[in-house]
Design an enzyme around this catalytic site. Structure first.
Site, PDB file in Angstrom:
ATOM      1  CE  LYS A  56     -38.738   6.642 -30.321  1.00  4.54           C
ATOM      2  NZ  LYS A  56     -38.978   7.290 -28.983  1.00  4.54           N
ATOM      3  CG  HIS A 117     -30.342   9.337 -28.439  1.00  7.74           C
ATOM      4  ND1 HIS A 117     -30.565   8.000 -28.218  1.00  7.74           N
ATOM      5  CD2 HIS A 117     -31.501   9.964 -28.088  1.00  7.74           C
ATOM      6  CE1 HIS A 117     -31.790   7.844 -27.736  1.00  7.74           C
ATOM      7  NE2 HIS A 117     -32.373   9.012 -27.643  1.00  7.74           N
ATOM      8  CB  SER A 147     -39.639   3.746 -33.912  1.00 12.21           C
ATOM      9  OG  SER A 147     -39.805   4.082 -32.564  1.00 12.21           O
TER      10      SER A 147
END
Ligand code: PPS
Length: 305
Positions: A56, A117, A147
């Site tokens: 995010k 990620h 988020s």
């Protein structure tokens, strides 16, 4: 793009194991843990560009920019496929019939644009052996938390975040998929001079997108006219990406990402945390933040009330 690719992804997602496992103490989707050898043995190439982020933090925005830089502003080519297909997410290896991100990447022509990620210590070693370029985007923890909370609500592939209060504690203690925000941003920050890592901030991208696009362009080694850079900026504005079916995840099976709960392109702003953090939570957060970031030399903007 062959439309059967999307059908295969939908089929693969039907029976998928949605549980969460862990690697070296970092929570990761079980399907990532199951394919860990494949991911670790991923063969990077020296001209790869990896967009790395904590979830995010602006991944989709950054890889849309990098894609357009590589395409020298050709917006038609940028629409060749939904972003989750054109930029393989090497952390996820879907079961058959879909091709895994690793298989897709192996078949791609260079230069490849890839997404991860993973915290730096879990990145496949070949990226460092090949000295590939990495664009790392960091976003302030509070906005990331908000988020991510909405994303975990709408993304059925991730655990239900529970109440905001519970989520607040889980996020602070790093008990969320891909682990601690603190360890992630600090780990990548410390490595930025050791490898070819361009470390940029979401807040800077919001403040002056042209400046950051120029920075990325230079890092990639491209020389583009002002006109092309302007076109890239327009095509990657929040409004344009929210309306772009290739960038807004509307092509992703809604059984897994329910955008009626929360859209993928949600707000795209800095400081939305102010609409969510209770005063008491802010006090707890600030205390933890001071301790965990102490000595890191890493400054985020828009954290203080
Ligand atoms: S993911 O699922 O981890 O890959 O998500 P990621 O793309 O990293 O982050 C999604 C958040 O980035 C916002 N976003 C943007 N902000 C500004 N401009 C542009 N062009 C843009 N594109 C995506 C998106 O809205 C999510 O943030 P929130 O705060 O939820 O709106």
């Amino acid at each position: 793009m062959d439309p059967s690719v999307l059908d295969d992804i939908a089929k693969s997602l039907e029976g998928i194991d949605l549980s969460i496992g862990s690697i070296d103490g970092i929570q990761l989707p079980q399907i990532t843990c199951d394919a860990w050898d494949i991911i670790q043995n991923f063969q990077a190439r020296e001209d790869d560009i990896l967009v790395a982020t904590y979830p995010k933090a602006g991944t989709t925005w950054a890889h849309e920019i990098v894609d357009l830089i590589l395409l020298e502003g050709n917006t038609e080519k940028a629409q060749r496929a939904p972003c989750f297909i054109k930029v393989p997410f090497i952390d996820l290896v879907l079961p058959k019939p879909a091709k895994s991100a690793v298989e897709v990447a192996n078949e791609m022509e260079s230069p490849r644009l890839l997404k991860t990620h993973l915290p730096i210590q879990l990145v496949p070693p070949s990226f460092w052996e090949k000295n590939a370029k990495v664009v790392y985007v960091a976003r302030n923890a509070k906005d990331c938390m908000v988020s991510y909370y909405y994303f975990q609500k709408m993304n059925k592939g991730l655990p239900d975040p529970g109440t905001w209060d519970n989520y607040f504690s889980s996020f602070l203690s790093g008990e969320v998929p891909w682990g601690s925000w603190f360890d992630h941003v600090i780990g990548w920050w410390k490595a930025r001079d050791k490898y070819q890592i361009l470390y940029i901030f979401y807040e800077d991208m919001i403040e002056d997108p042209m400046r950051e696009i120029r920075k990325i362009t230079r890092f990639i080694g491209k020389n583009l006219s002002e006109e092309v850079l302007e076109k890239i900026k327009e095509h990657t504005s929040f409004k344009a990406m929210k309306e772009n079916p290739m960038a807004n995840y509307s092509a992703f099976p809604s059984s897994l990402m329910d955008q009626s709960i929360s859209p993928f392109m949600r707000k795209g702003t800095v400081g939305d945390w102010k609409n969510h953090f209770l005063m008491s939570q802010n006090i707890v957060f600030e205390e933890e933040y001071k301790q965990k970031m102490d000595g890191a030399g890493l400054i985020f903007r828009d954290l203080l009330p």
